[in-house]
Design a protein around this motif. Structure first.
Motif, PDB file in Angstrom:
ATOM      1  N   UNK A   1       6.428 -48.711  48.935  1.00  0.00           N
ATOM      2  CA  UNK A   1       7.314 -49.405  49.889  1.00  0.00           C
ATOM      3  C   UNK A   1       7.606 -48.526  51.102  1.00  0.00           C
ATOM      4  N   UNK A   2       7.711 -47.208  50.846  1.00  0.00           N
ATOM      5  CA  UNK A   2       8.126 -46.298  51.924  1.00  0.00           C
ATOM      6  C   UNK A   2       6.934 -45.773  52.744  1.00  0.00           C
ATOM      7  N   UNK A   3       5.745 -45.668  52.139  1.00  0.00           N
ATOM      8  CA  UNK A   3       4.587 -45.015  52.788  1.00  0.00           C
ATOM      9  C   UNK A   3       4.180 -45.752  54.057  1.00  0.00           C
ATOM     10  N   UNK A   4       4.000 -44.962  55.151  1.00  0.00           N
ATOM     11  CA  UNK A   4       3.603 -45.583  56.438  1.00  0.00           C
ATOM     12  C   UNK A   4       2.133 -45.285  56.745  1.00  0.00           C
ATOM     13  N   UNK A   5       1.405 -44.680  55.765  1.00  0.00           N
ATOM     14  CA  UNK A   5      -0.033 -44.403  55.921  1.00  0.00           C
ATOM     15  C   UNK A   5      -0.340 -43.562  57.154  1.00  0.00           C
ATOM     16  N   UNK A   6       0.514 -42.579  57.410  1.00  0.00           N
ATOM     17  CA  UNK A   6       0.263 -41.657  58.530  1.00  0.00           C
ATOM     18  C   UNK A   6      -0.827 -40.653  58.170  1.00  0.00           C
ATOM     19  N   UNK A   7      -1.087 -40.499  56.854  1.00  0.00           N
ATOM     20  CA  UNK A   7      -2.153 -39.620  56.309  1.00  0.00           C
ATOM     21  C   UNK A   7      -1.913 -38.130  56.524  1.00  0.00           C
ATOM     22  N   UNK A   8      -0.632 -37.763  56.762  1.00  0.00           N
ATOM     23  CA  UNK A   8      -0.352 -36.323  56.843  1.00  0.00           C
ATOM     24  C   UNK A   8      -0.663 -35.656  55.488  1.00  0.00           C
ATOM     25  N   UNK A   9      -0.354 -36.361  54.411  1.00  0.00           N
ATOM     26  CA  UNK A   9      -0.657 -35.800  53.072  1.00  0.00           C
ATOM     27  C   UNK A   9      -2.157 -35.571  52.909  1.00  0.00           C
ATOM     28  N   UNK A  10      -2.938 -36.479  53.421  1.00  0.00           N
ATOM     29  CA  UNK A  10      -4.411 -36.386  53.318  1.00  0.00           C
ATOM     30  C   UNK A  10      -4.912 -35.176  54.111  1.00  0.00           C
ATOM     31  N   UNK A  11      -4.308 -34.950  55.289  1.00  0.00           N
ATOM     32  CA  UNK A  11      -4.708 -33.817  56.127  1.00  0.00           C
ATOM     33  C   UNK A  11      -4.378 -32.498  55.434  1.00  0.00           C
ATOM     34  N   UNK A  12      -3.178 -32.412  54.861  1.00  0.00           N
ATOM     35  CA  UNK A  12      -2.697 -31.126  54.351  1.00  0.00           C
ATOM     36  C   UNK A  12      -3.152 -30.808  52.924  1.00  0.00           C
ATOM     37  N   UNK A  13      -3.549 -31.807  52.161  1.00  0.00           N
ATOM     38  CA  UNK A  13      -3.887 -31.543  50.759  1.00  0.00           C
ATOM     39  C   UNK A  13      -5.002 -30.492  50.666  1.00  0.00           C
TER      40      UNK A  13
ATOM     41  N   UNK B   1       9.662 -39.730  53.466  1.00  0.00           N
ATOM     42  CA  UNK B   1       9.890 -39.180  52.111  1.00  0.00           C
ATOM     43  C   UNK B   1       9.368 -40.122  51.018  1.00  0.00           C
ATOM     44  N   UNK B   2       8.078 -40.448  51.123  1.00  0.00           N
ATOM     45  CA  UNK B   2       7.511 -41.439  50.194  1.00  0.00           C
ATOM     46  C   UNK B   2       6.970 -40.796  48.923  1.00  0.00           C
ATOM     47  N   UNK B   3       6.828 -39.434  48.927  1.00  0.00           N
ATOM     48  CA  UNK B   3       6.210 -38.784  47.761  1.00  0.00           C
ATOM     49  C   UNK B   3       7.249 -37.949  47.025  1.00  0.00           C
ATOM     50  N   UNK B   4       7.299 -38.160  45.728  1.00  0.00           N
ATOM     51  CA  UNK B   4       8.214 -37.398  44.900  1.00  0.00           C
ATOM     52  C   UNK B   4       7.392 -36.631  43.862  1.00  0.00           C
TER      53      UNK B   4
END
Lengths: 393, 101
Positions: free
Chosen positions: B40-52, B87-90
């Motif tokens: 519900x919260x994720x905006x698919x900005x893909x910052x997580x994908x970049x940094x992983x 703050x979509x990832x916990x």
């Protein structure tokens, strides 16, 4: 053109390195090896080699530079002694375990403490389990010849292991002897061009060196190293035969000196073998059936061949120029004695620890050891299995 | 599970002769914390994908669609890099999932 010259052991090995013309040499000074690399650096400064000479800040770094260079596909060399070899310890295993060939002359010297710069074999004997081939030299000619042979021995594709060539500190490194130098071109033809099957610089065929190797595969890689060591024996013999064709100087795993009909013999490595030959000759002149086995290749240890060569003896004395503290005698004694256990019959075997910290060993002392061994042969009794030869009471 | 090969079947010296084969080796079991995404919260900005650091963030048509749990080590960088307003990832203790799975 071949030349016969007078050279110290260090200068002869430095000259062999020049003629090999390695791609990369890492250098750090330590007595008594210093003059060896000094000589090579002089050749480098004069533009007589194409080598990339890497001056490093320690032996740990020297061996690390050699790992990188060898993984990149370079024909690689360095040289060291005693404390320097000790500081390389960790990386010695890396070089061997990554299966990276190179040649390293080691000018044998006692390990500290107390501080001593003179010859014994405690440095290389201590490194006996690190996965390197070890070849010991009796004289300067052998040191020169062994360094050249070391290149193809280790580079052979089913071996791919690093090679230590030892020469006794000061006794050989700083003493001038007659040496026959080969021609540069014939050395280049003998060692050939180095073809590295997995160069880090080959971007078409990417390769990873030294990744984590967990309990599921580490053991398998160690088993491969065992096979490589077994194959190294064939490589040493094959290269030795080719070298004999070239020079007339024949090298095997060991040399039997008046051993065939001997009843009493000693077994030694390094320059002491030369001293022992003189003692054997003198006793032979007096009709004594004595002989010598000079062990050239300590790793891989030629246990089968040794057993066959020694089993006919009544008494055998093993000369160790190093102590393995807490062990039953020297490392050479333990291994030769163990090799004989599988032979047809077992001679009486004794151990002489000698020459530590450069303590001289004379023809007369070896002669007196033969007298003791004769007594053992007559009585069939060994009074002292382990003797510390020449230690003052 | 891949069949474990014998000592004569593998490259010498622990060499790895193929690029990118870490994908074939499951390393997700090291994880203590598991990233859990609130869709519900994720905006698919893909910052997580970049940094992983383990390329363990899965995407499809430019959208974040979850995590490759066979390779995620649970470092929490994705949760830390998720924008403060989203703050979509916990990061959830892995032991919380053990009973359910």
């Amino acid at each position: 053109m071949r030349k016969i010259v007078a050279l110290t052991g260090n200068d002869a090995v430095g000259t062999a390195m020049k003629q090999i013309n390695p791609d990369v040499v890492a250098a750090f000074p330590i007595t008594p090896q210093t003059e060896l690399m000094h000589k090579f650096a002089e050749f480098h400064a004069n533009g007589e080699v194409d080598t990339e000479l890497v001056l490093v800040e320690s032996e740990h770094s020297a061996m690390s530079a050699c790992v990188g260079a060898a993984a990149a596909g370079a024909r690689t060399m360095t040289a060291t002694s005693a404390q320097g070899l000790a500081l390389m310890w960790e990386i010695l295993y890396v070089q061997a375990s990554c299966r990276l060939p190179m040649v390293m002359p080691v000018v044998n010297r006692a390990l500290n403490a107390p501080l001593n710069i003179h010859c014994d074999h405690s440095d290389t004997m201590g490194a006996r389990d690190c996965g390197w081939i070890q070849i010991y030299s009796e004289n300067t000619q052998e040191a020169y010849d062994n360094v050249i042979q070391g290149v193809p021995i280790g580079e052979k594709n089913d071996v791919r292991l690093p090679v230590m060539i030892t020469l006794d500190g000061f006794i050989l490194s700083h003493t001038m002897e007659r040496v026959e130098l080969l021609d540069d071109d014939e050395i280049q033809r003998f060692i050939g061009e180095y073809q590295h099957p997995h160069s880090l610089l080959d971007t078409e065929n990417p390769v990873t060196y030294g990744p984590v190797d967990l309990p599921d595969y580490y053991f398998e890689h160690k088993r491969q190293q065992v096979l490589a060591m077994e194959r190294a024996k064939d490589s040493i013999l094959e290269v030795g035969r080719a070298f004999a064709d070239l020079t007339g100087r024949d090298y095997g795993l060991f040399e039997e000196y008046r051993l065939g009909d001997a009843e009493i013999a000693i077994l030694a490595m390094g320059s002491t073998a030369g001293t022992a030959k003189e003692a054997v000759d003198q006793l032979r002149d007096r009709g004594k059936k004595v002989g010598l086995l000079k062990l050239r290749v300590f790793r891989p240890f030629p246990y089968e061949e040794l057993g066959q060569s020694l089993e006919h003896l009544k008494v055998l004395a093993i000369f160790d120029r190093a102590i393995s503290f807490g062990s039953y005698g020297g490392a050479l004694f333990s291994e030769v004695r163990s090799a004989l256990f599988g032979a047809g019959r077992i001679p009486l075997v004794t151990n002489y620890i000698y020459g530590l910290g450069g303590r001289n060993i004379s023809v007369e002392e070896i002669g007196s050891v033969f007298d003791e061994l004769e007594h053992v042969a007559q009585t069939q009794q060994i009074e002292n299995t382990i003797t510390y030869l020449g230690v003052r009471e | 599970m891949r069949k474990e090969r014998g000592w004569q079947e593998i490259p010498i010296g622990g060499l790895i002769l193929e690029a990118g084969n870490a994908e074939e080796y499951e390393t997700g079991s090291w994880r203590t914390y598991r990233p859990v995404k609130d869709g519900e919260k994720c905006i698919h900005c893909l910052r997580c994908w970049i940094y992983c650091p383990d390329s363990a963030v899965l995407t499809e048509d430019g959208n974040q669609v979850g995590f490759d749990l066979e390779h995620c080590k649970g470092c929490g960088i994705c949760a830390a890099e998720c924008p403060p307003k989203v703050r979509a990832i916990e990061m959830v203790l892995e032991s919380n999932f053990e009973e359910k799975e």
